[in-house]
Every structure is written in C-alpha cells, then in structure tokens.
Design an enzyme around this catalytic site. Structure first.
Site: not given
Length: 235
Positions: A121-122
């Site tokens: 994700s991030a």
C-alpha cells in the site's frame, strides 16, 4: 541487482493481516532472518503496535522485525539492514517522516545496491518517483511529493474498477487520467487488491489472481496479466 516486492494491500476481505502475500514474502526474503521495518504510515495506532502486528506474521517464517523507530540513527539502521520493509497506512505521513529523518537517499542507495525492499500500500507508493498516485488524504504536508524512486513508473494501490450506483464523482480511472494530464510521460500501474509486482534476478512479474490496469497519456488503458512482459514499464 534490484530486488523489489511491491504489494497492493496487506489484507484481503475476510482474511487475516498479511495472509495473502505471506508465502511470497517468505520466499522473497529467503535466508534473511531480520528486516528493518518502517512503520511511519501508522496514524491511529502506535509504532510499537504496528511492529508487533507485522512481527506476528513474520514469525511464521522465522524473521525478526526491527522497527526503525527504535533507532537513534535512522541512516545507520538503513545502511546495516539486511532487508527493508515499509508498511501501509497514510502515505503523506509516511513520506513526511521519511523526509524528516533524511533517509531518502540512504534507502534508495541501499536498495539499488541489492538490498531487498518489500512494501505494501503506502509502502509501495513510496517506492515510486512520487506519491502522487496514492489514494490517501493529505492529512499532513511533506516537503515534496518526491519519494524513493526505486522504479520509473507510478503505482495506484487498491485499484478499483467500481463505479457505484448513485455515485456521481470521478472513478479511480478518471483520477489517474487527471494525473497523466499533469505528468504525461509516466506509466501508472493500477494494482488491484490481492496482487503484487516482483522484480528479482532481472525478472519483473505480476503475481496474483487479477490483472493490473496500465495507464499512459495518449494510450488506451489496458490489462496485463501474470506472465505478461512488463519490461515496457522501465522505458
């Protein structure tokens, strides 16, 4: 030799945390028994809690998780790391803290010299040149949007095709098209949940049960499938 495992999401619906990528993570790490974890995308829970959450999963394949927030010298921790793991959360907070600790170049040099990098994700967003294709709210302001630049393309994690009934706002595809109007020379990979990109031994592969959607200014969006040639993303 650059080694990257860039995962769209940590948790599939109805599954435990890091369940779907755990076998790929274990295989990717191989004989490595300790990783440096960067937990700075956490917002509503502590770094200690995040470290423990990841440790619980990584313990299944005998890997110790050492969070960078315990180290007084972040650059030294990066330089000594056997592998670097960057968790998901809020991409703006993650990047701001990375910039505040001044480890952009340290991580980039370390990974480009062969140290394995895993992000979800991030953590996948910050592997890109910028974080401009994140889905997150800018809850804090980094110095710039520039990230680790470990790849030449952008990733949009958690990519969704959905356009729900009654929703009159932009779709994810339309948001990406807006980005490409401002930055027309870069590819964007819409990475659907449950999938990941792996670069290892000069081989670059999409892994998972779904295709990825590829965007480029002046080209119609297209689907790529596991086993397809992805080398064009490095053009």
């Amino acid at each position: 030799m650059v080694r990257l495992l860039l995962i769209s999401n940590s948790t599939n619906a109805g599954e435990a945390y890091l369940e779907h990528p755990k076998e790929e993570i274990a295989k990717f790490l191989g004989d490595i028994k300790k990783v440096l974890f960067i937990p700075w995308a956490a917002v509503t829970f502590s770094y200690d809690e995040y470290e423990q959450k990841v440790q619980t999963r990584f313990s299944e394949f005998g890997v110790e998780v050492d969070s960078i927030h315990h180290h007084r010298n972040a650059k030294l921790a990066v330089q000594e790391a056997e592998a670097i793991v960057v968790g998901g959360g809020n991409t703006f907070k993650l990047l701001k803290t990375i910039q505040q600790t001044d480890i952009i170049e340290a991580v980039r040099n370390k990974v480009l010299s062969g140290t394995p990098y895993i992000g979800w994700s991030a953590g996948s967003n910050v592997a890109c040149p910028t974080i401009c294709t994140t889905n997150d709210m800018p809850i804090t302001e980094p110095d710039s949007f520039s990230a680790f630049s470990l790849v030449r393309f952008q990733i949009n994690p958690h990519y969704l095709d959905a356009n729900p009934d009654g929703h009159a706002g932009e779709t994810r595809e339309e948001r990406i098209m807006e980005f490409l109007e401002m930055d027309p020379n870069v590819y964007v990979v819409g990475l659907r949940e449950g999938t990941m990109l792996k670069l290892e031994d000069v081989e670059f592969n999409l892994i998972g049960p779904k295709p990825a959607r590829i965007f480029k200014k002046g080209q119609a969006p297209r689907e790529v499938y596991p086993g397809d040639d992805l080398d064009f993303l490095f053009e």
